[in-house]
Design an enzyme around this catalytic site. Structure first.
Site, PDB file in Angstrom:
ATOM      1  CE  LYS A  35      32.122  43.675  41.916  1.00  0.00           C
ATOM      2  NZ  LYS A  35      33.208  43.202  42.058  1.00  0.00           N
ATOM      3  CG  ASN A  36      33.975  46.217  45.070  1.00  0.00           C
ATOM      4  OD1 ASN A  36      33.866  45.105  44.628  1.00  0.00           O
ATOM      5  ND2 ASN A  36      34.259  47.260  44.435  1.00  0.00           N
ATOM      6  CB  CYS A  71      43.612  42.143  35.748  1.00  0.00           C
ATOM      7  SG  CYS A  71      41.911  42.939  35.912  1.00  0.00           S
ATOM      8  NE  ARG A 117      42.445  45.265  39.535  1.00  0.00           N
ATOM      9  CZ  ARG A 117      41.258  45.215  39.836  1.00  0.00           C
ATOM     10  NH1 ARG A 117      40.560  44.822  38.954  1.00  0.00           N
ATOM     11  NH2 ARG A 117      40.617  45.462  40.888  1.00  0.00           N
ATOM     12  CG  LEU A 161      50.906  47.601  48.077  1.00  0.00           C
ATOM     13  CD1 LEU A 161      50.022  48.756  47.977  1.00  0.00           C
ATOM     14  CD2 LEU A 161      52.475  47.997  48.594  1.00  0.00           C
ATOM     15  CG  ASP A 192      35.115  50.253  40.785  1.00  0.00           C
ATOM     16  OD1 ASP A 192      36.060  50.073  40.109  1.00  0.00           O
ATOM     17  OD2 ASP A 192      34.848  49.565  41.808  1.00  0.00           O
ATOM     18  NE  ARG A 199      33.267  39.267  37.400  1.00  0.00           N
ATOM     19  CZ  ARG A 199      34.441  40.111  37.558  1.00  0.00           C
ATOM     20  NH1 ARG A 199      34.743  40.761  36.566  1.00  0.00           N
ATOM     21  NH2 ARG A 199      34.885  40.424  38.858  1.00  0.00           N
TER      22      ARG A 199
HETATM   23  C1  UD1 Z   1      38.962  47.108  44.710  1.00  0.00           C
HETATM   24  C2  UD1 Z   1      37.593  47.097  44.181  1.00  0.00           C
HETATM   25  C3  UD1 Z   1      37.641  47.517  42.784  1.00  0.00           C
HETATM   26  C4  UD1 Z   1      37.937  48.948  42.682  1.00  0.00           C
HETATM   27  C5  UD1 Z   1      39.371  49.398  43.488  1.00  0.00           C
HETATM   28  C6  UD1 Z   1      39.725  50.710  43.570  1.00  0.00           C
HETATM   29  C7  UD1 Z   1      36.982  44.938  45.182  1.00  0.00           C
HETATM   30  C8  UD1 Z   1      36.549  43.454  44.996  1.00  0.00           C
HETATM   31  N1  UD1 Z   1      37.523  45.651  44.243  1.00  0.00           N
HETATM   32  O1  UD1 Z   1      39.821  46.687  44.002  1.00  0.00           O
HETATM   33  O2  UD1 Z   1      36.183  47.461  42.226  1.00  0.00           O
HETATM   34  O3  UD1 Z   1      38.126  49.760  41.332  1.00  0.00           O
HETATM   35  O4  UD1 Z   1      39.380  48.863  44.641  1.00  0.00           O
HETATM   36  O5  UD1 Z   1      38.934  51.581  44.277  1.00  0.00           O
HETATM   37  O6  UD1 Z   1      36.617  45.630  46.148  1.00  0.00           O
HETATM   38  N2  UD1 Z   1      48.031  47.753  43.750  1.00  0.00           N
HETATM   39  C9  UD1 Z   1      49.467  47.432  43.879  1.00  0.00           C
HETATM   40  N3  UD1 Z   1      49.870  46.461  44.782  1.00  0.00           N
HETATM   41  C10 UD1 Z   1      48.883  45.688  45.434  1.00  0.00           C
HETATM   42  C11 UD1 Z   1      47.719  46.263  45.601  1.00  0.00           C
HETATM   43  C12 UD1 Z   1      47.261  47.126  44.695  1.00  0.00           C
HETATM   44  O7  UD1 Z   1      50.362  47.843  43.224  1.00  0.00           O
HETATM   45  O8  UD1 Z   1      49.306  44.888  46.286  1.00  0.00           O
HETATM   46  C13 UD1 Z   1      47.723  48.896  42.871  1.00  0.00           C
HETATM   47  C14 UD1 Z   1      46.485  48.418  41.871  1.00  0.00           C
HETATM   48  O9  UD1 Z   1      47.212  47.700  40.740  1.00  0.00           O
HETATM   49  C15 UD1 Z   1      45.822  49.595  41.517  1.00  0.00           C
HETATM   50  C16 UD1 Z   1      45.796  50.385  42.785  1.00  0.00           C
HETATM   51  O10 UD1 Z   1      46.935  49.789  43.439  1.00  0.00           O
HETATM   52  O11 UD1 Z   1      46.491  50.339  40.497  1.00  0.00           O
HETATM   53  C17 UD1 Z   1      44.663  50.253  43.664  1.00  0.00           C
HETATM   54  O12 UD1 Z   1      43.995  49.121  43.680  1.00  0.00           O
HETATM   55  P1  UD1 Z   1      43.510  48.471  44.933  1.00  0.00           P
HETATM   56  O13 UD1 Z   1      42.760  49.696  45.799  1.00  0.00           O
HETATM   57  O14 UD1 Z   1      44.213  47.248  45.566  1.00  0.00           O
HETATM   58  O15 UD1 Z   1      42.119  47.980  44.234  1.00  0.00           O
HETATM   59  P2  UD1 Z   1      41.481  46.308  44.352  1.00  0.00           P
HETATM   60  O16 UD1 Z   1      41.462  46.332  45.957  1.00  0.00           O
HETATM   61  O17 UD1 Z   1      42.106  45.293  43.643  1.00  0.00           O
END
Ligand code: UD1
Length: 426
Positions: free
Chosen positions: A22-23, A123, A128, A132, A313, A405
């Site tokens: 999925k991801n 969320c 989240r 970045l 996950d 999902r």
């Molecule tokens: C993706 C995966 C999700 C997985 C996660 C971590 C998809 C669709 N989802 O989510 O299943 O659990 O990686 O492996 O691929 N953060 C910030 N600022 C930002 C972006 C992230 O503070 O701009 C924080 C988030 O809140 C979180 C951490 O960074 O605490 C990691 O998040 P991130 O790796 O970005 O996860 P996703 O890409 O949302």
């Protein structure tokens, strides 16, 4: 709303085909926006999130052709053709339902020069934010403003290369930077990049589309921008989280199951912990085979971390296993705050879990007892199904739309290896 009814206590035996990730699939679909030529994607899992992404892409003017695969073993195929982008607006309604739809921002901006995409908002598994993502786009020359909950990003004269150093690892922000940089003028260096295998899958597909990317699989990615990308055919990698979930299913229910298409290098920390807790794991020429007799698993500790660490996950699923462990397990969640929503539901089945901040202490009990429970998020839902496989009597998991999902025909796959599990439509 559908629910799933599970009769506990059956050993599992046979094989489970692992679907496409999925991801990876959702980001690869978004990448179709980067080219005016068709992108053919094979091994796409059959999931609500994939259907939602297809609908979102249609709203931008993308022609979508969907060909269902045969049986559980063959993924679906999508041809996505973004000949012209007719809209670059992603509504709140869309992004709220599926956070990954935020990933359309970078390709829309890079190809079309502008995009208006809703902020994902709060969320269930933590705040989240997307700061970045936005900083990376600004470094690449985009003007970014926030208005009424929307991100408005413009780059009228195109993006340019930049040095981006992330302060911490983010999967989504790395993908945003990567997709945007493919069409930027000059070279982009992405430091402290996430190394999740799905990012490498995306990078390799982008290379097949004509992008110039090096450093895949490392935390430093280099992208040499090109003026346009072309069409390509790509087969999505297997879903390591789905594979890990079924591996834990075997550990919790007992039995012998081969996971077709699973790869050890993608879930090594999980397989190590399963071995330590008493499940045999073996590489086969078709995937990974797991074997466990009826004994209780030994309790082991885990801490989640970015790849190659233990994936967040799979934290909820592993916790389900530890509820019946022999001993005490300390589980630390370092990626998302508030990712212990499965704890009270596991408690309804008789689990003994205390949460203190980002640490859950799980005291193993000899038996869980079936009960009605409520799915709260995607991975939490699967942990409840796993607990139901071992709980005495009947477990009913309500609100299974979360499962739909992210898990391709889960109950069919588990029934195929002997689990007593049915879906009830309402
Ligand atoms: C993706 C995966 C999700 C997985 C996660 C971590 C998809 C669709 N989802 O989510 O299943 O659990 O990686 O492996 O691929 N953060 C910030 N600022 C930002 C972006 C992230 O503070 O701009 C924080 C988030 O809140 C979180 C951490 O960074 O605490 C990691 O998040 P991130 O790796 O970005 O996860 P996703 O890409 O949302």
């Amino acid at each position: 709303m559908d629910r799933i009814r599970i009769g506990g206590g059956r050993r599992l035996s046979g094989e489970i085909p692992i679907s496409g990730a999925k991801n990876a699939a959702l980001k690869l679909m978004a990448a179709a926006l980067l080219t005016a030529e068709p992108l053919h994607l094979a091994n796409i899992p059959r999931l609500a999130d994939v259907r939602a992404m297809a609908e979102l892409l249609k709203s931008f003017g993308v022609a979508v052709t969907h060909t269902p695969g045969k049986g559980l073993g063959e993924g679906d195929t999508y041809t996505l053709h973004a000949a012209a982008i007719t809209s670059s607006f992603a509504s709140y309604d869309m992004v709220r339902k599926m956070r990954a739809s935020f990933q359309v921002l970078a390709p829309l901006l890079a190809r079309h020069g502008e995009a208006k995409v809703s902020l994902p908002g709060g969320c269930a598994i933590g705040a989240r934010p997307v700061d970045l993502h936005l900083k990376a786009l600004e470094a690449l020359g985009a003007q970014v403003t926030l208005e009424d909950g929307y991100v408005i990003a413009t780059a009228k004269s195109g993006l340019h290369g930049a040095r981006i150093e992330f302060p911490f690892v983010s999967v989504g922000a790395t993908e945003t930077a990567l997709m945007a940089a493919t069409l930027a003028r000059g070279e982009t260096l992405i430091g402290n990049a996430a190394r999740e295998p799905e990012i490498e899958d995306l990078a390799r597909c982008l290379i097949a589309m004509g992008a110039k990317i090096s450093g895949m699989g490392t935390s430093r990615l280099t992208v040499e921008g090109v003026s346009s990308l072309h069409g390509a055919s790509w087969s999505v990698m297997h879903d390591r989280i789905e594979a890990g979930t079924y591996a834990i299913a075997v550990a919790i229910a007992g039995g012998e199951v081969e996971l077709l298409g699973a790869r050890r290098d993608c879930i090594a920390p999980l397989l190590d912990l399963l071995e330590q807790s008493g499940t045999d794991t073996r590489d086969t020429n078709r995937g990974i085979a797991l074997h466990r007799n009826g004994a209780r698993p030994a309790s082991v500790d885990l801490t989640t971390a970015p790849f190659p660490g233990f994936p967040t996950d799979l934290q909820a699923q592993f916790m389900a296993l530890m509820t019946v462990g022999e001993g005490t397990s300390v589980i630390r969640e370092t990626i998302f705050e508030n990712r212990f929503m499965h704890v009270p539901e596991l408690g309804r089945l008789g689990a003994d879990i205390r949460v203190n901040g980002d640490v859950a202490t799980v005291r193993g009990v000899p038996k869980l007892k079936g009960a009605p429970v409520m799915a709260t998020d995607l991975r939490a839902s699967s942990s409840l199904v796993l607990a139901g496989l071992v709980a005495e009597g009947e477990t009913i998991v309500n609100r299974v739309y979360h499962l739909d999902r992210g898990f391709d025909r889960l109950e069919e796959k588990l029934r195929g290896v002997g689990a007593e599990i049915v879906r009830e439509k309402e």
